[in-house]
Design a protein around this motif. Structure first.
Motif, short mmCIF file in Angstrom:
data_model
loop_
_atom_site.label_atom_id
_atom_site.label_comp_id
_atom_site.label_asym_id
_atom_site.label_seq_id
_atom_site.Cartn_x
_atom_site.Cartn_y
_atom_site.Cartn_z
N ILE A 3 0.79 -1.24 -0.03
CA ILE A 3 0.06 0.06 -0.10
C ILE A 3 1.13 1.14 -0.06
O ILE A 3 1.75 1.15 0.86
CB ILE A 3 -0.98 -0.03 1.35
N THR A 4 0.61 2.09 -0.82
CA THR A 4 1.44 3.39 -0.99
C THR A 4 0.86 4.63 -0.70
O THR A 4 -0.44 4.44 -0.50
CB THR A 4 1.83 3.25 -2.55
N LEU A 5 1.39 5.63 -0.67
CA LEU A 5 0.54 7.05 -0.47
C LEU A 5 -0.29 7.45 -1.57
O LEU A 5 -1.15 7.89 -1.53
CB LEU A 5 1.82 8.10 -0.42
N GLN A 6 -0.08 6.84 -2.75
CA GLN A 6 -1.07 6.93 -3.72
C GLN A 6 -2.24 6.32 -3.48
O GLN A 6 -3.21 6.69 -3.66
CB GLN A 6 -0.24 6.35 -5.31
N ASP A 7 -2.16 4.86 -2.77
CA ASP A 7 -3.35 4.14 -2.97
C ASP A 7 -4.05 5.05 -1.76
O ASP A 7 -5.24 5.40 -1.74
CB ASP A 7 -2.97 3.04 -2.29
N VAL A 8 -3.37 5.59 -0.62
CA VAL A 8 -4.23 6.13 0.54
C VAL A 8 -4.78 7.50 0.08
O VAL A 8 -6.13 7.64 0.42
CB VAL A 8 -3.26 6.85 1.63
#
Length: 282
Positions: A3-8
């Motif tokens: 899970i990345t900052l993009q996903d968040v």
């Protein structure tokens, strides 16, 4: 994969580039509650610096029709506090939230500048580490983010969606801004063709996953373009290596280990230079 900052930011719409959620946990809790909520919490409803979410909702039910600005702000803080303790930073108690979060809710303009998304990811990373321990029986953190992330990338886990992101007509976008990407899962879901609560089945299917069966980039440019601006405001740091902070929790964010999730070629081993060259897939 991770899970990345993009996903968040795309799934939840949380700010990932802002002020850190850190500072002193120990506070004068009575004074903090008195200032921000209007009264100190009784000792019998507190566990150290944490209060019962259920009790908080009882003390702040429906907002009175004749509420003044001060009372509206107190109700807003109580509601946000329930979201923080019951969703973003949920712990294994399932009914407690730390009073110290109130220090970030004094000024709502400033509260909107904090990096709630990166703090949420730091907390979830730490909870995932604890959950895989041989003695771990439960998991805390924002697990709905983990679930939606998996549904977006591993098709065999996802139920069939009935409906689309833009099905609802929003009458006033100033009062009701467009939702983030994860909101599309709000529709009725068909699960008859999906394995449910069968751990051995999940393990076997994950083990059998081939690279071409994974959706590496579930958010193409066409998807990001249609989302509200707050879902991509942190685009510049989605691929930056940096520590994620949440009070005493410090988790290293390593997007260079999952370059395929950003449409890039994965270097083996990953390059750890801050000036690393990212190679676009042909």
């Amino acid at each position: 994969m991770t899970i990345t900052l993009q996903d968040v930011q795309i799934i939840l719409g949380l700010l990932v580039d802002g002020l850190p959620i850190t500072g002193r946990v120990e506070q004068d809790y009575d004074a903090l509650c008195m200032t921000q909520l209007g009264f100190p919490f009784p000792e019998n409803n507190r566990t150290g610096g944490r209060i019962q979410i259920r009790q908080l909702s009882r003390w702040f039910p429906n907002l009175p029709n004749n509420a003044d600005d001060v009372e509206v702000q107190r109700y807003a803080r109580a509601y946000i506090l329930q979201l923080l303790g019951g969703t973003l930073f949920a712990d294994k108690s399932n009914n407690l939230v730390h009073i110290t979060y109130l220090q970030f809710l004094e000024d709502f303009e400033e509260a909107g500048q904090y990096s709630w998304g990166s703090a949420t990811l730091a907390h979830l990373y730490r909870q995932l580490c604890l959950a895989v321990d041989v003695d771990g029986a439960e998991i805390a953190g924002l697990v709905i983010l983990l679930q939606l992330w998996a549904w977006d990338r591993l098709p065999f886990l996802a139920p069939i969606m009935r409906g689309h992101l833009r099905d609802d007509i929003i009458p006033n976008e100033e009062l009701f801004p467009p939702p983030p990407y994860g909101h599309r899962w709000r529709h009725a879901l068909e699960t008859t063709g999906t394995s449910m609560h069968v751990l051995t089945k999940y393990r076997k299917m994950i083990d059998m996953q081939a690279p071409d069966e994974v959706i590496w980039e579930p958010y193409p440019e066409t998807v990001i373009r249609d989302l509200p601006a707050y879902c991509s405001s942190g685009l510049a740091i989605w691929r930056k290596r940096a520590p994620l902070l949440f009070f005493c929790v410090v988790e290293m964010y390593n997007p260079d280990r999952v370059m395929r999730q950003f449409g890039l070629k994965q270097m083996i081993p990953p390059l750890h230079s801050t000036s690393m060259e990212l190679h676009k897939i042909d």
